[in-house]
Motif scaffolding. Structure first.
Motif, short mmCIF file in Angstrom:
data_model
loop_
_atom_site.label_atom_id
_atom_site.label_comp_id
_atom_site.label_asym_id
_atom_site.label_seq_id
_atom_site.Cartn_x
_atom_site.Cartn_y
_atom_site.Cartn_z
N ASN A 1 -0.79 12.27 -7.67
CA ASN A 1 -2.09 11.80 -7.22
C ASN A 1 -2.60 10.41 -7.01
OD1 ASN A 1 -2.43 11.02 -9.73
ND2 ASN A 1 -4.34 12.55 -10.21
N GLN A 2 -1.55 9.59 -7.19
CA GLN A 2 -1.70 8.26 -6.94
C GLN A 2 -1.46 7.73 -5.58
OE1 GLN A 2 1.29 6.82 -10.27
NE2 GLN A 2 -0.37 5.62 -10.80
N LYS A 3 -2.32 6.87 -5.35
CA LYS A 3 -2.03 6.39 -3.77
C LYS A 3 -1.06 5.11 -3.79
CE LYS A 3 -6.34 5.50 -3.27
NZ LYS A 3 -7.47 4.99 -2.74
N ILE A 4 0.03 5.21 -3.07
CA ILE A 4 0.98 4.18 -3.12
C ILE A 4 1.10 3.33 -1.87
CG2 ILE A 4 3.39 3.97 -3.30
CD1 ILE A 4 2.16 5.38 -5.95
N LYS B 1 17.85 0.66 1.70
CA LYS B 1 18.05 0.77 0.02
C LYS B 1 16.49 0.89 -0.31
CE LYS B 1 19.87 -0.96 -4.00
NZ LYS B 1 18.97 -1.36 -4.83
N PHE B 2 15.57 0.05 0.20
CA PHE B 2 14.15 0.03 -0.42
C PHE B 2 13.86 1.48 -0.33
CE2 PHE B 2 9.59 -0.46 0.30
CZ PHE B 2 9.18 -1.07 -0.63
N SER B 3 13.65 2.00 1.09
CA SER B 3 13.02 3.24 1.55
C SER B 3 13.47 4.28 0.73
CB SER B 3 13.36 3.26 2.97
OG SER B 3 13.04 4.46 3.37
N ALA B 4 15.03 4.36 0.48
CA ALA B 4 15.63 5.45 -0.18
C ALA B 4 14.95 5.40 -1.76
CB ALA B 4 16.92 5.33 -0.14
N GLU B 5 14.82 4.23 -2.36
CA GLU B 5 14.50 4.44 -3.64
C GLU B 5 12.74 4.46 -4.00
OE1 GLU B 5 15.99 0.87 -5.32
OE2 GLU B 5 18.07 1.48 -5.19
N LEU B 6 12.15 4.08 -2.72
CA LEU B 6 10.71 4.32 -2.94
C LEU B 6 10.15 5.59 -3.36
CD1 LEU B 6 8.03 2.83 -2.64
CD2 LEU B 6 8.15 3.23 -0.12
N GLY B 7 10.46 6.59 -2.41
CA GLY B 7 9.82 7.79 -2.58
C GLY B 7 8.65 8.08 -1.75
N ALA B 8 7.41 8.24 -2.25
CA ALA B 8 6.31 8.50 -1.70
C ALA B 8 5.70 7.04 -1.20
CB ALA B 8 5.21 9.18 -2.43
N CYS B 9 4.80 7.12 -0.12
CA CYS B 9 4.26 5.98 0.53
C CYS B 9 2.98 6.61 1.26
CB CYS B 9 5.14 4.97 1.28
SG CYS B 9 4.34 3.63 1.93
N ASP B 10 1.64 5.94 0.88
CA ASP B 10 0.52 6.47 1.69
C ASP B 10 0.09 5.33 2.43
OD1 ASP B 10 -0.55 8.88 0.12
OD2 ASP B 10 0.21 7.49 -1.48
N LEU B 11 0.52 4.00 2.39
CA LEU B 11 -0.08 2.88 3.11
C LEU B 11 1.29 1.96 3.23
CD1 LEU B 11 -2.14 0.77 4.28
CD2 LEU B 11 -2.98 0.23 1.93
N LEU B 12 1.38 1.36 4.28
CA LEU B 12 2.40 0.14 4.63
C LEU B 12 1.47 -0.76 5.19
CD1 LEU B 12 5.04 -1.11 4.78
CD2 LEU B 12 5.41 -0.06 7.03
N VAL B 13 1.59 -2.10 4.40
CA VAL B 13 0.79 -3.12 5.13
C VAL B 13 2.18 -4.25 5.41
CG1 VAL B 13 -0.59 -5.10 4.61
CG2 VAL B 13 -1.12 -3.03 3.71
N ASN B 14 2.52 -4.21 6.59
CA ASN B 14 3.40 -5.25 7.27
C ASN B 14 2.88 -6.83 7.55
OD1 ASN B 14 6.04 -3.43 7.79
ND2 ASN B 14 4.58 -2.46 9.44
N ASN B 15 3.04 -7.40 6.23
CA ASN B 15 2.64 -8.56 6.30
C ASN B 15 3.73 -9.81 6.41
OD1 ASN B 15 0.54 -10.92 5.43
ND2 ASN B 15 2.08 -11.08 3.94
N ALA B 16 4.93 -9.40 5.93
CA ALA B 16 5.88 -10.46 5.87
C ALA B 16 6.09 -11.08 7.50
CB ALA B 16 7.09 -9.81 5.65
N GLY B 17 6.27 -12.59 7.32
CA GLY B 17 6.16 -12.99 8.76
C GLY B 17 6.04 -14.58 8.61
N GLY B 18 5.72 -15.37 9.73
CA GLY B 18 5.38 -16.74 9.66
C GLY B 18 5.88 -17.43 10.95
N GLU C 1 4.45 12.26 5.92
CA GLU C 1 4.45 13.26 4.97
C GLU C 1 2.98 13.14 4.13
OE1 GLU C 1 4.99 16.39 2.53
OE2 GLU C 1 6.12 15.79 4.34
N ALA C 2 2.41 11.74 4.10
CA ALA C 2 1.35 11.52 3.24
C ALA C 2 -0.05 11.47 4.29
CB ALA C 2 1.54 10.18 2.58
N ASN C 3 0.12 11.86 5.53
CA ASN C 3 -1.01 11.51 6.27
C ASN C 3 -1.38 9.97 6.08
OD1 ASN C 3 -3.16 11.96 8.10
ND2 ASN C 3 -4.34 13.02 6.69
N GLY C 4 -0.55 9.06 6.27
CA GLY C 4 -0.69 7.78 5.72
C GLY C 4 -1.09 6.52 6.91
N LEU C 5 -1.18 5.56 6.50
CA LEU C 5 -1.40 4.33 7.35
C LEU C 5 -0.78 3.16 7.53
CD1 LEU C 5 -3.99 2.99 8.76
CD2 LEU C 5 -4.97 2.41 6.44
N VAL C 6 -0.54 2.63 8.70
CA VAL C 6 0.19 1.27 8.78
C VAL C 6 -0.74 0.21 9.11
CG1 VAL C 6 2.13 0.11 10.17
CG2 VAL C 6 2.14 2.64 9.57
#
Length: 236
Positions: free
Chosen positions: A4-7, A66-83, A122-127
């Motif tokens: 029930n945790q939001k990731i 590798k990050f994706s394979a080890e993460l598991g569930a994800c409800d929200l992705l904040v694509n902030n890396a840049g510059g 799967e999580a009805n998520g948000l980017v």
């Protein structure tokens, strides 16, 4: 992690806007996975907010997989890396700086979004993609960064078109002038030149963008904030 945790995954989370997003989301009840290259800084922030630190370079295909394979569930992705790197005229453009800006801002966002898409659906998520006013308004010397952030904007809008009938929401947040290490990185450590960008101006703070991300992420699943332009009051 409890079912029930939001990731939430936040890239570029070791400082500036990414750190502010991670802190704001954690304070709102999210379990935050902080991803960036500077692991020591990530671990300090993660310990303070009860999150998890993962060293990640979004320009590295294998690292993202590798990050994706080890993460598991994800409800929200904040694509902030840049510059940004440099402020050269096109005739003096540094191709390596342009490659880095495109690879980090555009392809980094693509890598993360594509890799985490199954979990997000799967999580009805948000980017949430952190763009920039530079993705809307060109300026002298900004061609490389303008091009990269226009790319992020186009990707965000196409992703919205492609997934509007799927269990995924897509938001692009475009900040104006935010007082962070952004200009220090752009000018490759030149503190005086970076300071002049913000001196005497009414600047946004990273926490202002973190609060915007928190608010967008708090909305119910039937609400999608397509785009948001956030400017300091003295910038038009």
């Amino acid at each position: 992690m409890e079912n029930n945790q939001k990731i939430a995954v936040v890239t570029g989370a070791s400082a500036g806007i990414g750190e502010a997003c991670a802190r704001a989301l954690a304070a709102d009840g999210w379990t935050v996975v902080l991803a960036a290259r500077r692991l020591e800084r990530l671990e300090k922030i993660a310990a303070e907010i009860g999150g998890r630190a993962v060293q990640l370079d979004v320009t590295d295909d294998q690292a993202v997989e590798k990050f994706s394979a080890e993460l598991g569930a994800c409800d929200l992705l904040v694509n902030n890396a840049g510059g940004a790197r440099g402020l050269d005229a096109i005739e003096d453009a540094n191709l390596e700086d342009w490659r880095w800006m495109y690879d980090t801002n555009v392809l980094g966002t693509l890598r993360m979004t594509k890799a985490l898409m199954p979990a997000l659906l799967e999580a009805n998520g948000l980017v949430i993609n952190i763009g920039s006013v530079a993705g809307r308004v060109p300026y002298v010397g900004g061609a490389g960064y303008n091009a990269a952030k226009h790319g992020v904007a186009a990707m965000s809008r196409v992703l919205r078109l492609e997934t509007h009938d799927k269990p995924l929401r897509v938001c692009e947040i475009d900040p104006g002038r935010v007082e962070t290490d952004f200009s220090l990185l752009r000018f490759k450590g030149d503190e005086e030149r970076a300071r002049q960008v913000y001196e005497g101006k009414l600047n946004l703070q990273a926490e202002d963008i973190g609060e915007a991300v928190r608010w967008v992420a708090s909305l119910p699943a039937h609400v999608n904030i397509d785009t948001m332009l956030i400017m300091p009051a003295d910038q038009v």
